[in-house]
Design a protein around this motif. Sequence first.
Motif: not given
Length: 333
Positions: A171-172, A200-201, A251-252, A278-281
């Motif tokens: 994850l990014p 990636t982002l 991402s932070c 999506r950032l958390q999958g």
Amino acid sequence: MTIDLFSNTILEQRKKQILIQKITFIDLFAGIGGIRLGFEKAGGVCVFSSEWDKEAARTYFANFGEYPKGDITKILSSEIPSFDILLAGFPCQPFSIIGDKEGFKHETQGTLFFEIERILKDKNPKAFMLENVRNLTAHNQGHTFKVIILHLQSLGYFVYSKVLNALDFGLPQKRERIIICGFKEKVNFDFPLPIHDKKTLKDILESNVDKKYYVKDSIKQSRQKRMKKNIAKPYITHENVGGSITPHHYSCALRAGASANYLLVNNERRLTEKEMLRLQGFPEDYKIIGSYTQCKHQVGNSVPVPLIEAVAREMLKALCEMQIQNSFKEKGC
């Protein structure tokens, strides 16, 4: 008889056990079910869940078809069915420092960790997995973490802990969390290694984003002016306590209580609901019930699903190997 757990025969037996006898778990402080998703992907079956936040519970119902039970402090252990693994991304409350007069056994009273301790003691499951912020290890000069580990060990568990980062699991998002795993028997367990296949982002950002997500020009210009360096788009910036703006190609950590402009894509817009998930999958078809603010709160309180899935696979593998070992012992091998 010497048992080789990596022989073809044993591997086949392990596969059969996973197919025939599913490992069950309970989902405490369930939030929107990120930990549940990870363990279900690894082959586990949820038999009970608990979450006090009504909005998060609505989202949980929309995706899993069941409302979690409410406040865990009001649920008797006898109301919880038997299970193999206790799962909990528990809130970190300060632990009271109690002297000899009260005794060590009272150190967790009044904290939500006590509810986990109570259920582990009453239900005696084979294993548990707890998740929390990295800073739990440093809270109160390390005393809080020490108390947690000692109390878990006092219940008869072999305890393992490690800080894992979502960046290492595809994850990014830089999201470091302490993972604590425990087993009633000594098992062959290791935390998962980082994976090489990473998003990636570009993979998670949406195209054709609605204009409502874009910030005012004054905010964009202020961020751009304070940005410490320039890098190629796409990037995400966040503002630190000193007011500095640093771009990254990831991402932070998403935060539940952060300001609306905590994270900005290319200093231009906020993340969409789909991008946060999506950032958390989370799966593409996962549904958030409620407003944008509720989505930010719920997803920011959740976990990186692929990281949890990786831990779950190692835990289930260890439990299956343990069950195979025990079955040989019972047969006198």
